[in-house]
Design a protein around this motif. Structure first.
Motif, PDB file in Angstrom:
ATOM      1  N   ARG A 160      89.225  12.211  21.982  1.00  0.00           N
ATOM      2  CA  ARG A 160      88.202  12.629  22.963  1.00  0.00           C
ATOM      3  C   ARG A 160      88.600  13.954  23.615  1.00  0.00           C
ATOM      4  O   ARG A 160      87.763  14.838  23.799  1.00  0.00           O
ATOM      5  CB  ARG A 160      87.992  11.551  24.016  1.00  0.00           C
ATOM      6  CG  ARG A 160      87.084  10.428  23.558  1.00  0.00           C
ATOM      7  CD  ARG A 160      86.639   9.522  24.709  1.00  0.00           C
ATOM      8  NE  ARG A 160      87.681   8.631  25.189  1.00  0.00           N
ATOM      9  CZ  ARG A 160      88.008   7.479  24.613  1.00  0.00           C
ATOM     10  NH1 ARG A 160      87.365   7.079  23.543  1.00  0.00           N
ATOM     11  NH2 ARG A 160      88.962   6.733  25.120  1.00  0.00           N
ATOM     12  N   LEU A 161      89.877  14.094  23.963  1.00  0.00           N
ATOM     13  CA  LEU A 161      90.348  15.335  24.573  1.00  0.00           C
ATOM     14  C   LEU A 161      90.163  16.509  23.617  1.00  0.00           C
ATOM     15  O   LEU A 161      89.657  17.563  24.016  1.00  0.00           O
ATOM     16  CB  LEU A 161      91.820  15.218  24.980  1.00  0.00           C
ATOM     17  CG  LEU A 161      92.455  16.492  25.536  1.00  0.00           C
ATOM     18  CD1 LEU A 161      91.796  16.923  26.842  1.00  0.00           C
ATOM     19  CD2 LEU A 161      93.953  16.301  25.718  1.00  0.00           C
ATOM     20  N   LEU A 162      90.567  16.348  22.364  1.00  0.00           N
ATOM     21  CA  LEU A 162      90.406  17.433  21.382  1.00  0.00           C
ATOM     22  C   LEU A 162      88.943  17.806  21.203  1.00  0.00           C
ATOM     23  O   LEU A 162      88.601  19.001  21.138  1.00  0.00           O
ATOM     24  CB  LEU A 162      91.027  17.037  20.042  1.00  0.00           C
ATOM     25  CG  LEU A 162      92.549  16.899  20.026  1.00  0.00           C
ATOM     26  CD1 LEU A 162      93.022  16.415  18.652  1.00  0.00           C
ATOM     27  CD2 LEU A 162      93.236  18.195  20.399  1.00  0.00           C
ATOM     28  N   ALA A 163      88.060  16.823  21.155  1.00  0.00           N
ATOM     29  CA  ALA A 163      86.629  17.100  21.011  1.00  0.00           C
ATOM     30  C   ALA A 163      86.100  17.845  22.231  1.00  0.00           C
ATOM     31  O   ALA A 163      85.317  18.805  22.113  1.00  0.00           O
ATOM     32  CB  ALA A 163      85.863  15.792  20.807  1.00  0.00           C
ATOM     33  N   GLU A 164      86.526  17.408  23.417  1.00  0.00           N
ATOM     34  CA  GLU A 164      86.107  18.078  24.644  1.00  0.00           C
ATOM     35  C   GLU A 164      86.559  19.538  24.679  1.00  0.00           C
ATOM     36  O   GLU A 164      85.788  20.435  24.993  1.00  0.00           O
ATOM     37  CB  GLU A 164      86.689  17.330  25.842  1.00  0.00           C
ATOM     38  CG  GLU A 164      86.463  18.018  27.181  1.00  0.00           C
ATOM     39  CD  GLU A 164      87.333  17.436  28.298  1.00  0.00           C
ATOM     40  OE1 GLU A 164      87.793  18.231  29.154  1.00  0.00           O
ATOM     41  OE2 GLU A 164      87.577  16.205  28.303  1.00  0.00           O
TER      42      GLU A 164
END
Length: 171
Positions: A160-164
């Protein structure tokens, strides 16, 4: 400072003002105590700490350049070469390691296709291993660009962090 290092082109007047605020916290004969604050200000402006910038900080604080290099090369929050747009630093100290940091680190390495101290080919992400961030109860912990602490970073949270960050970087 010498004439060679006093050039305003090394750091902006705004950064010098921030360094002076840090210096004001210490007695005049203890200027070197502000070295970490001064390096942080310099890196915030320049993106990383070149030899020229570290030499300037040393002269500004009245300390030997080698002493500044020692601090800058010891702490993972300082970058001696330009990092990616997003520097991800994961704590791998024992408490974090026991709480899944090694697994989280392997997940990031695989997902990004890089190892420690490497940057993705697109220049977007740099991965660094860090020492204790003082949040052992929140492990595993990732610092983003030395400013944002992310807790309980297991694979799903890391994805989720990488996508954000990828979406933020695309804007």
């Amino acid at each position: 400072m010498t004439a060679a290092t006093s050039s305003a082109t090394v750091l902006s007047a705004e950064s010098l003002k921030k360094m002076d605020l840090a210096l004001a916290k210490y007695p005049p004969d203890q200027r070197q105590s502000a070295v970490m604050a001064a390096l942080t200000v310099a890196q915030d402006e320049k993106g990383h700490l070149s030899t020229e910038v570290m030499n300037f900080v040393a002269a500004y604080l009245g300390m030997p350049p080698i002493a500044v290099y020692e601090v800058a090369s010891f702490y993972t929050l300082y970058d001696l070469k330009k990092p990616g747009k997003y520097k991800l630093c994961i704590c791998t100290n024992l408490p974090c390691a026991l709480s899944g940091a090694e697994h989280a680190a392997e997940h990031l390495k695989k997902k990004l296709g890089i190892g420690w101290n490497e940057t993705t080919a697109d220049g977007r992400f740099t991965l660094k291993e860090g020492e204790c961030f003082g949040a052992c109860g929140d492990a595993p912990v990732v610092l983003v660009n030395n400013k944002r602490m992310c807790s309980w970073m297991r694979p799903a949270e890391l994805d989720r962090l990488l996508a954000e960050l990828a979406a933020e970087g695309a804007q």
